[in-house]
Design an enzyme around this catalytic site. Structure first.
Site, PDB file in Angstrom:
ATOM      1  N   LYS A  32      19.887   4.398  27.813  1.00  0.00           N
ATOM      2  CA  LYS A  32      20.943   5.278  28.336  1.00  0.00           C
ATOM      3  C   LYS A  32      20.973   6.588  27.546  1.00  0.00           C
ATOM      4  O   LYS A  32      21.096   7.668  28.122  1.00  0.00           O
ATOM      5  CB  LYS A  32      22.306   4.567  28.280  1.00  0.00           C
ATOM      6  CG  LYS A  32      22.400   3.472  29.340  1.00  0.00           C
ATOM      7  CD  LYS A  32      23.591   2.543  29.174  1.00  0.00           C
ATOM      8  CE  LYS A  32      23.463   1.387  30.170  1.00  0.00           C
ATOM      9  NZ  LYS A  32      24.496   0.356  30.035  1.00  0.00           N
ATOM     10  N   GLN A  88      29.211  -0.931  26.170  1.00  0.00           N
ATOM     11  CA  GLN A  88      28.124  -1.832  26.573  1.00  0.00           C
ATOM     12  C   GLN A  88      28.627  -3.283  26.589  1.00  0.00           C
ATOM     13  O   GLN A  88      29.174  -3.769  25.608  1.00  0.00           O
ATOM     14  CB  GLN A  88      26.943  -1.676  25.596  1.00  0.00           C
ATOM     15  CG  GLN A  88      25.717  -2.483  25.966  1.00  0.00           C
ATOM     16  CD  GLN A  88      25.102  -2.056  27.307  1.00  0.00           C
ATOM     17  OE1 GLN A  88      24.981  -0.872  27.596  1.00  0.00           O
ATOM     18  NE2 GLN A  88      24.743  -3.020  28.127  1.00  0.00           N
ATOM     19  N   ASP A 115      31.163   3.716  34.297  1.00  0.00           N
ATOM     20  CA  ASP A 115      30.565   2.447  34.744  1.00  0.00           C
ATOM     21  C   ASP A 115      31.200   1.966  36.057  1.00  0.00           C
ATOM     22  O   ASP A 115      30.671   1.089  36.726  1.00  0.00           O
ATOM     23  CB  ASP A 115      30.783   1.362  33.669  1.00  0.00           C
ATOM     24  CG  ASP A 115      29.497   1.044  32.911  1.00  0.00           C
ATOM     25  OD1 ASP A 115      28.409   1.359  33.425  1.00  0.00           O
ATOM     26  OD2 ASP A 115      29.602   0.469  31.812  1.00  0.00           O
TER      27      ASP A 115
END
Ligand code: NDP
Length: 281
Positions: A52, A96, A119
């Protein structure tokens, strides 16, 4: 032979388009910044986080990295998220997953400002998707829609069957296909006569988490098959939830693993980071 839906090429195109957009935004004095938080050092999570950060650097998005120890208290994590929520120079916050067992994942997701929820996991983002309002969309299903559209596959009016009803893949996938005017059925572990239902699908999205479970008996001739699963087989090679060699000859288009859905997830995360500017302006 079927058309191979090439996620590597399509994700590279998307990142190229975003790179140009970000460069133009920078010229206009606007920069984009993603904060990435990892708790603990799970090796798989570290790989995802690094990928990422690399994608951010490529596209021109600034990234801030927070690597917290495994034993970080939930309060400490929530406090950091609170600070990032308040920072004007931070546009997106990504925590995460999975988090260590002592931390309540739902509470963490809820603590992220929905305006920075790149997200797309916050209940407000999911609710907005459900009622067709603006908001961030979960990256993997958003990537699948891009794969279909950019491969010239029509969704409107098609029988779309999804196997899997997780919050990050199956459910948002159903909402997105519905938004694209597909006729959508969602199957799960309690579904009876799974094969009978999947054999109706013009577009079959498989997100089960079981290596090579889907063989040609589950697939209608000429269907489009999207394989979300990702596993290592006995020879340490990557494979999906679909038995590719068995299914490919009967379908019209299929995503390979690797090189199908996987690369799209990060490309769509980058897209969400860039969209955070327009969504919030
Ligand atoms: P989950 O484990 O959260 O969900 C799996 C779903 O499959 C559940 O809804 C479950 O049903 C259903 N299921 C399990 N067994 C069966 C069965 N025998 N028949 C029918 N349905 C079944 O997984 P995720 O959605 O998070 O992920 C699915 C796969 O996709 C995994 O391999 C994961 O690694 C991969 N993945 C890949 C990504 C990428 O970027 N390529 C991103 C995210 C995930 P029930 O609800 O009844 O338990």
């Amino acid at each position: 032979m079927p058309k191979i839906i090439d996620g590597k090429t399509i994700s590279a195109q998307i990142k190229e388009e975003l790179k140009e957009k970000v460069a133009a935004m920078k010229k206009g004095g606007t920069s984009v910044c993603l904060a990435v938080i990892q708790v603990g050092n799970d090796p798989a999570s570290s790989v995802y986080v690094n990928n990422k950060k690399k994608a951010c650097a490529y596209v021109g998005i600034d990234s801030l990295s927070y690597e917290l120890p495994e034993n970080t208290a939930q309060e400490e994590l929530l406090q950091l998220i609170g600070e990032l929520n308040d920072r004007k120079d931070v546009n997106g916050i990504l925590v995460q997953l999975p988090l260590p067992g002592h931390i309540d994942e739902d509470a963490v997701i809820r603590s992220i400002d929905p305006k920075k929820d790149v997200d797309g996991f916050h209940p407000q983002s999911v609710g907005a998707l459900c009622i067709g309002q603006k908001g961030f969309v979960s990256c993997t299903p958003a990537g699948i829609i891009q794969l279909l559209k950019r491969s010239g596959i029509e969704i409107a009016g098609k029988e779309c069957v999804i196997i899997g009803r997780s919050n990050i893949v199956g459910k948002p996938m159903a909402l997105l296909l519905l938004k694209e005017n597909g006729t959508v059925t969602v199957c799960h572990s309690k579904t009876k006569d799974l094969k009978e239902i999947t054999r109706r699908a013009d577009i079959l999205v498989v997100a089960i988490g079981k290596p090579k479970m889907i063989t040609r008996e589950y697939v209608k001739a000429g269907a489009v098959v999207i394989d979300v699963g990702i596993h290592r087989n006995e020879n340490n090679k990557l494979c999906g939830d679909v038995d590719y060699d068995d299914v490919a000859p009967v379908c019209s288009a299929i995503t390979p693993v690797p090189g199908g859905v996987g690369p799209m997830t990060i490309a769509m995360l980058m897209n969400n980071c860039v969209e955070s500017i327009t969504l919030n302006s």
